[in-house]
Design an enzyme around this catalytic site. Structure first.
Site, PDB file in Angstrom:
ATOM      1  N   LEU A  67       0.829  -1.198   0.000  1.00 43.16           N
ATOM      2  CA  LEU A  67       0.000   0.000   0.000  1.00 43.16           C
ATOM      3  C   LEU A  67       0.868   1.254   0.000  1.00 43.16           C
ATOM      4  O   LEU A  67       0.495   2.275  -0.585  1.00 43.16           O
ATOM      5  CB  LEU A  67      -0.921   0.001   1.221  1.00 43.16           C
ATOM      6  CG  LEU A  67      -1.938  -1.138   1.307  1.00 43.16           C
ATOM      7  CD1 LEU A  67      -2.809  -0.981   2.549  1.00 43.16           C
ATOM      8  CD2 LEU A  67      -2.801  -1.204   0.062  1.00 43.16           C
ATOM      9  N   ASP A  72      13.112   1.621  11.695  1.00 40.44           N
ATOM     10  CA  ASP A  72      12.586   0.355  12.177  1.00 40.44           C
ATOM     11  C   ASP A  72      11.615   0.677  13.305  1.00 40.44           C
ATOM     12  O   ASP A  72      12.029   1.048  14.407  1.00 40.44           O
ATOM     13  CB  ASP A  72      13.733  -0.525  12.679  1.00 40.44           C
ATOM     14  CG  ASP A  72      13.254  -1.876  13.199  1.00 40.44           C
ATOM     15  OD1 ASP A  72      12.027  -2.085  13.307  1.00 40.44           O
ATOM     16  OD2 ASP A  72      14.114  -2.716  13.523  1.00 40.44           O
ATOM     17  N   ASN A  92       1.308   3.958   7.679  1.00 41.72           N
ATOM     18  CA  ASN A  92       0.805   2.814   6.921  1.00 41.72           C
ATOM     19  C   ASN A  92       1.543   1.517   7.240  1.00 41.72           C
ATOM     20  O   ASN A  92       1.050   0.438   6.944  1.00 41.72           O
ATOM     21  CB  ASN A  92       0.929   3.147   5.423  1.00 41.72           C
ATOM     22  CG  ASN A  92       0.827   1.937   4.534  1.00 41.72           C
ATOM     23  OD1 ASN A  92      -0.243   1.377   4.342  1.00 41.72           O
ATOM     24  ND2 ASN A  92       1.963   1.503   3.998  1.00 41.72           N
ATOM     25  N   SER A 143      -5.497   1.177   9.969  1.00 35.87           N
ATOM     26  CA  SER A 143      -5.926   0.144  10.902  1.00 35.87           C
ATOM     27  C   SER A 143      -6.410  -1.059  10.108  1.00 35.87           C
ATOM     28  O   SER A 143      -5.870  -1.389   9.050  1.00 35.87           O
ATOM     29  CB  SER A 143      -7.022   0.704  11.821  1.00 35.87           C
ATOM     30  OG  SER A 143      -7.469  -0.252  12.747  1.00 35.87           O
TER      31      SER A 143
END
Length: 353
Positions: free
Chosen positions: A39, A87, A114, A174
């Site tokens: 995404l 990270d 995201n 989410s």
């Protein structure tokens, strides 16, 4: 309550970005979680098509970001890109990355959280945090708060220009999977057996499908761990809105839909079958990114009558599970998250909690 009621599950991010192109042009956008066939890649390409001032790509692996950056630059060579390795499971990496972004920009118009993981094994970070909770919630929580001054600066600058309120956006990706579990405040790291978890913190069961309790003698359920982290994304959006309601910054959580991406790479055949069984309409990644861009760009979502909007699904306003709209749980999660990262954050706004 959105500007485009005709948008739905088949709408693409490319289309949404084109419709709301004025909200992208000249803006500084940070996209977290960028890798090939993700995404994050789709979001980056759709946004780049509308000429942002700067597109900051954030991900754990620089090589993967570079692969996406090459695609963006090949299609839109005039777009400025910056790549920042972070990270999210490591608090020091988040702090280091936030410091780099802080030096790169003087304001941030959109922050899209995201990134995420989905794994089967009970994995703890070196700091002792369950990996889903650390990566999908704690890392983005810390990054968002460290970048908050730059977002408030963007909101003030927009207001000074007569811009629409709420045009500065935080989007937390989410999942509808949040419905499976509330926050396990007494055991976020899954060390306790189910019988020791308060009833109000236990996962749901879907009749005829499966129980989400772990097998006897075990304490860990990957679907519940993932779901807890996704509930956290919505509760933090709720908390931010209640504290930033006078600032011009709007936070919204989204369910992107059922999409096969690199997120499921760590699942074996059995868990892959369960995920496939749980999905309805399966989207491609361009369709899967659309709801996130509606949350980031639709000007109507910043209007006063949209103050209570915290969750979108299929490009429209939706109602999350009750445990994800609990104001007390939102406040409790915020305090717990501050304790975990070892830092308190004052948003300097009037609270409605």
């Amino acid at each position: 309550m959105t500007s485009n009621p005709q948008f739905g599950r088949e709408t693409t991010a490319t289309e949404v970005a084109r419709v709301f192109g004025d909200g992208v042009r000249g803006k500084t956008v940070v996209v977290v979680g960028v890798s090939p066939q993700s995404l994050g890649e789709s979001l980056s390409l759709a946004l780049a098509a509308q000429s942002p001032s700067l597109l900051v790509l954030v991900s754990r692996t620089r090589a993967k970001m570079q692969t996406v950056a090459k695609k963006v630059q090949a299609a839109y060579p005039e777009v400025r890109l910056s790549l920042v390795p972070v990270d999210l499971s490591c608090l020091q990496s988040v702090r280091d990355g936030a410091a780099v972004i802080d030096r790169l920009v003087d304001h941030i118009d959109m922050l899209i959280n995201n990134a995420g993981v989905m794994i089967q094994t009970h994995t703890l970070t070196p700091a002792g945090l369950e990996l889903h909770f650390a990566t999908n919630h704690i890392g983005p929580f810390l990054l968002t708060n460290l970048l908050m001054p730059k977002m408030l600066q963007a909101a003030r600058a927009s207001a000074a220009r007569g811009g629409r309120p709420g045009s500065t956006r935080i989007v937390n990706v989410s999942s509808q999977g949040h419905e499976i579990s509330p926050i396990r405040f007494g055991d976020v790291n899954f060390h306790k057996p189910s019988r020791d978890i308060p009833a109000e913190e236990r996962p749901a069961s879907i009749p005829g499908f499966m129980s989400f309790d772990p097998p006897p003698g075990q304490t860990y359920s990957p679907f519940v761990a993932y779901a807890q982290s996704k509930t956290a994304n919505i509760l933090i959006s709720l908390y931010l809105n209640r504290h930033l309601d006078q600032s011009g910054v709007k936070a919204i959580a989204t369910h992107p839909g059922s999409i096969w991406t690199d997120l499921s790479r760590n699942l074996d055949a059995n868990y892959t079958r369960l995920v496939r069984k749980s999905g309805g309409f399966w989207k491609d990644i361009d369709q899967g990114s659309a709801t996130t861009l509606v949350a980031a760009l639709d000007p109507k979502l910043g209007d006063g009558d949209s103050d209570d909007v915290i969750y979108l699904r299929d490009c429209q306003v939706a109602e999350p599970a009750a445990h994800a709209t609990d104001l007390k749980a939102a406040r409790r999660l915020w305090r717990l998250s501050e304790e975990i990262v070892g830092q308190t954050f004052s948003l300097h706004e009037v609270s409605r909690l």
